[in-house]
Design a protein around this motif. Structure first.
Motif, PDB file in Angstrom:
ATOM      1  N   ASP A 421       0.825  -1.204   0.000  1.00 17.72           N
ATOM      2  CA  ASP A 421       0.000   0.000   0.000  1.00 17.72           C
ATOM      3  C   ASP A 421       0.862   1.259   0.000  1.00 17.72           C
ATOM      4  O   ASP A 421       0.556   2.242  -0.696  1.00 17.72           O
ATOM      5  CB  ASP A 421      -0.923   0.017   1.228  1.00 17.72           C
ATOM      6  CG  ASP A 421      -2.078  -0.964   1.113  1.00 17.72           C
ATOM      7  OD1 ASP A 421      -2.501  -1.258  -0.020  1.00 17.72           O
ATOM      8  OD2 ASP A 421      -2.559  -1.441   2.159  1.00 17.72           O
ATOM      9  N   VAL A 422       1.936   1.235   0.777  1.00 19.02           N
ATOM     10  CA  VAL A 422       2.842   2.390   0.812  1.00 19.02           C
ATOM     11  C   VAL A 422       3.449   2.632  -0.565  1.00 19.02           C
ATOM     12  O   VAL A 422       3.532   3.773  -1.037  1.00 19.02           O
ATOM     13  CB  VAL A 422       3.945   2.167   1.869  1.00 19.02           C
ATOM     14  CG1 VAL A 422       5.012   3.257   1.775  1.00 19.02           C
ATOM     15  CG2 VAL A 422       3.349   2.133   3.273  1.00 19.02           C
ATOM     16  N   VAL A 423       3.864   1.566  -1.213  1.00 23.45           N
ATOM     17  CA  VAL A 423       4.441   1.680  -2.559  1.00 23.45           C
ATOM     18  C   VAL A 423       3.399   2.222  -3.538  1.00 23.45           C
ATOM     19  O   VAL A 423       3.673   3.143  -4.317  1.00 23.45           O
ATOM     20  CB  VAL A 423       4.981   0.312  -3.037  1.00 23.45           C
ATOM     21  CG1 VAL A 423       5.456   0.404  -4.492  1.00 23.45           C
ATOM     22  CG2 VAL A 423       6.117  -0.169  -2.138  1.00 23.45           C
ATOM     23  N   ALA A 424       2.208   1.649  -3.508  1.00 26.27           N
ATOM     24  CA  ALA A 424       1.150   2.094  -4.419  1.00 26.27           C
ATOM     25  C   ALA A 424       0.835   3.571  -4.216  1.00 26.27           C
ATOM     26  O   ALA A 424       0.708   4.334  -5.189  1.00 26.27           O
ATOM     27  CB  ALA A 424      -0.109   1.241  -4.209  1.00 26.27           C
ATOM     28  N   ASP A 425       0.703   3.993  -2.969  1.00 25.94           N
ATOM     29  CA  ASP A 425       0.401   5.402  -2.684  1.00 25.94           C
ATOM     30  C   ASP A 425       1.498   6.318  -3.228  1.00 25.94           C
ATOM     31  O   ASP A 425       1.214   7.406  -3.752  1.00 25.94           O
ATOM     32  CB  ASP A 425       0.241   5.611  -1.178  1.00 25.94           C
ATOM     33  CG  ASP A 425      -1.005   4.950  -0.615  1.00 25.94           C
ATOM     34  OD1 ASP A 425      -1.904   4.601  -1.407  1.00 25.94           O
ATOM     35  OD2 ASP A 425      -1.077   4.751   0.615  1.00 25.94           O
ATOM     36  N   ALA A 426       2.752   5.890  -3.115  1.00 26.97           N
ATOM     37  CA  ALA A 426       3.868   6.705  -3.592  1.00 26.97           C
ATOM     38  C   ALA A 426       3.839   6.837  -5.110  1.00 26.97           C
ATOM     39  O   ALA A 426       4.042   7.927  -5.660  1.00 26.97           O
ATOM     40  CB  ALA A 426       5.192   6.096  -3.142  1.00 26.97           C
ATOM     41  N   VAL A 427       3.571   5.737  -5.815  1.00 27.31           N
ATOM     42  CA  VAL A 427       3.513   5.774  -7.279  1.00 27.31           C
ATOM     43  C   VAL A 427       2.353   6.650  -7.747  1.00 27.31           C
ATOM     44  O   VAL A 427       2.495   7.461  -8.676  1.00 27.31           O
ATOM     45  CB  VAL A 427       3.383   4.351  -7.854  1.00 27.31           C
ATOM     46  CG1 VAL A 427       3.157   4.404  -9.370  1.00 27.31           C
ATOM     47  CG2 VAL A 427       4.625   3.526  -7.531  1.00 27.31           C
ATOM     48  N   ILE A 428       1.212   6.494  -7.089  1.00 26.76           N
ATOM     49  CA  ILE A 428       0.030   7.288  -7.454  1.00 26.76           C
ATOM     50  C   ILE A 428       0.287   8.777  -7.246  1.00 26.76           C
ATOM     51  O   ILE A 428      -0.058   9.611  -8.089  1.00 26.76           O
ATOM     52  CB  ILE A 428      -1.191   6.816  -6.639  1.00 26.76           C
ATOM     53  CG1 ILE A 428      -1.578   5.386  -7.047  1.00 26.76           C
ATOM     54  CG2 ILE A 428      -2.369   7.754  -6.828  1.00 26.76           C
ATOM     55  CD1 ILE A 428      -2.553   4.712  -6.102  1.00 26.76           C
ATOM     56  N   LYS A 429       0.916   9.121  -6.141  1.00 25.50           N
ATOM     57  CA  LYS A 429       1.239  10.530  -5.864  1.00 25.50           C
ATOM     58  C   LYS A 429       2.203  11.075  -6.919  1.00 25.50           C
ATOM     59  O   LYS A 429       2.034  12.201  -7.415  1.00 25.50           O
ATOM     60  CB  LYS A 429       1.851  10.653  -4.472  1.00 25.50           C
ATOM     61  CG  LYS A 429       2.186  12.083  -4.064  1.00 25.50           C
ATOM     62  CD  LYS A 429       2.772  12.126  -2.653  1.00 25.50           C
ATOM     63  CE  LYS A 429       3.130  13.563  -2.266  1.00 25.50           C
ATOM     64  NZ  LYS A 429       3.737  13.624  -0.904  1.00 25.50           N
ATOM     65  N   LEU A 430       3.213  10.273  -7.282  1.00 27.75           N
ATOM     66  CA  LEU A 430       4.180  10.716  -8.279  1.00 27.75           C
ATOM     67  C   LEU A 430       3.516  10.919  -9.638  1.00 27.75           C
ATOM     68  O   LEU A 430       3.845  11.856 -10.379  1.00 27.75           O
ATOM     69  CB  LEU A 430       5.309   9.676  -8.383  1.00 27.75           C
ATOM     70  CG  LEU A 430       6.469  10.004  -9.336  1.00 27.75           C
ATOM     71  CD1 LEU A 430       7.173  11.283  -8.909  1.00 27.75           C
ATOM     72  CD2 LEU A 430       7.467   8.844  -9.365  1.00 27.75           C
TER      73      LEU A 430
END
Length: 459
Positions: A421-430
């Motif tokens: 989830d942390v990884v997904a949130d970071a990619v989405i934000k980027l």
């Protein structure tokens, strides 16, 4: 997303390693000092490390226990015999040669099986594999199905070899000029895509008809077996071990990086059925790796590998492993993030061409995307595109692959769904401010396997 289709971890955590998150200002300094190359970032400066699944696995209590019974004899270690017997039982090949890791096996196979000027056919290249093949005078020809080069095409078994391409090469080059077929299961650079048993069988039949050997890249064979069990009719009631054994029954040998599906941190091996090639391999392994009964590995590492290989065949383990990767992929797809579809077995691949449409491929969009993901979140990933593809050894021009990707590679038994989830949130934000991602150019470019040590600067 139906959360109920993703199983909980089939293990309990018995030991932990603390990690830290640097500030954004610190990460800005770190990524510049690393020349925008995630391989050159120190591990202690990484929050979630998705650089690779090679050697980054968490070992089980039984594997750790196996380290304590390491027989470190220079020759004839009992741990070697345990590993040899395990590989023969599970893979079915007659002969096993241990190596320090997968590229050691690739080097030996290329040295003994390729005559200068011969062709090596494969379902997409892999970086170190092609390097060894070309270094020993081989010419690589990609015979994977065209659909594998289309990131957005969601079809099963995109790793399959195109039989018409295979037959065409045989007709044009002549069977005697083909060293062997390198059949990867799964196909890493296509997005971890599997090969169907039907295709393996058909390739084997065609190869035998023309007297051409097949050597598997078996690095992620257990993941490939899971996809066959899940998606190919007739295999739903087969065990993972039965599927692996059948896959390899259609070939003449394999190279194996034990750092992946063997669930260890180092080691590999080369398998074959041919007695003459086996004798040649044993002569070379002594020169470059070590005795044929350790091949660059300590006894304790061979014991852990033997145990890990059997553990990898457990259905509960491999189901969780593949579905954890799929969970991350589905979270990104739901947010509209462009990735390679379908999600493969070991990683989620961001499609840098669609992620960064404002950048030309010669501006290394995947390399820059990986660096910016680290800058955004402390998550380390890696480029798999034009930088990894390298240069043509004859012309010096860049190989320009259709796929320009960033690989989010999930280590085995290391992270939880919350980490995903942390990884997904970071990619989405980027992705929401992707236009800020700048192109790169080389500051330092090594001649071989440049993606490991190259340095870049922003354009």
């Amino acid at each position: 997303m139906d959360i109920n289709k993703f199983p909980a971890e089939p293990f309990r955590i018995k030991s932990v390693e603390p990690v830290k998150m640097n500030t954004r200002e610190e990460r800005e300094r770190i990524v510049k000092e690393a020349g925008y190359n995630t391989f050159l970032i120190n591990s202690e400066d990484v929050y979630i490390d998705l650089l690779t699944d090679s050697g980054t696995n968490a070992m089980s209590d039984r594997q750790w226990g196996g380290l304590m019974v390491g027989d470190e004899a220079y020759a004839g270690s009992r741990n070697w015999h345990h590993l040899e017997d395990t590989v023969k039982e599970l893979f079915g090949f007659k002969h096993v040669v241990p190596t320090h890791q997968g590229r050691g096996a690739e080097n030996i196979l290329s040295s003994i099986a390729i005559k200068p000027g011969q062709y090596v056919l494969g379902n997409m290249y892999f970086t170190t594999t092609r390097f060894h093949q070309e270094k020993n005078g081989g010419v690589f020809i990609d015979i994977i199905k065209d659909v594998a080069h289309d990131a957005g095409k969601n079809v099963p078994f995109k790793g399959d070899i195109d039989l018409q391409k295979l037959q065409k090469v045989i007709d044009e080059k002549g069977a005697k000029n083909i060293a062997y077929i390198c059949l990867a299961v799964t196909v890493n650079l296509a997005g971890g895509q599997p090969v169907s048993m039907k295709n393996i069988r058909e390739v084997s039949q065609l190869a035998k008809k023309h007297g051409i050997k097949i050597f598997f890249d078996a690095t992620r064979c257990v993941e490939n077996a899971y996809f066959i069990k899940e998606q190919e009719p007739g295999f739903e009631n087969k065990t993972i071990a039965e599927i692996v054994h059948e896959m390899f029954s259609y070939g003449d040998g394999c190279t194996m990086s034990g750092k992946k599906d063997c669930l260890v941190n180092i080691g590999g091996f080369l398998c074959m059925n041919d007695e003459e090639l086996f004798q040649a391999a044993k002569e070379i392994v002594v020169v470059y790796e070590g005795m044929p009964s350790y091949g660059g590995m300590a006894g304790r590492d061979m014991e852990a590998m033997a145990i890990g290989l059997k553990e990898s065949m457990q259905y509960e383990y491999i189901r969780h492993r593949v579905l954890q990767v799929r969970y991350l992929g589905e979270r990104l797809l739901e947010a509209g993030i462009p990735i390679i579809e379908p999600v493969g077995g070991h990683a989620v691949f961001l499609d840098a061409k669609r992620f960064c449409p404002h950048l030309k491929q010669e501006e290394f969009p995947a390399q820059s995307l990986a660096a910016n993901l680290y800058l955004e979140s402390g998550v380390r990933s890696m480029e798999r595109g034009i930088v990894s593809a390298g240069r043509d050894p004859k012309t010096g021009e860049n190989h320009v692959p259709n796929l320009e990707t960033v690989r989010l590679t999930i280590p085995r038994r290391v992270y939880t769904y919350k980490h995903m989830d942390v990884v997904a949130d970071a990619v989405i934000k980027l992705y929401k401010h992707k236009e800020d991602i700048k192109g790169l150019r080389f500051v330092y470019e090594p001649k071989q396997l440049r993606f490991f040590t190259a340095r870049f600067e922003e354009i």
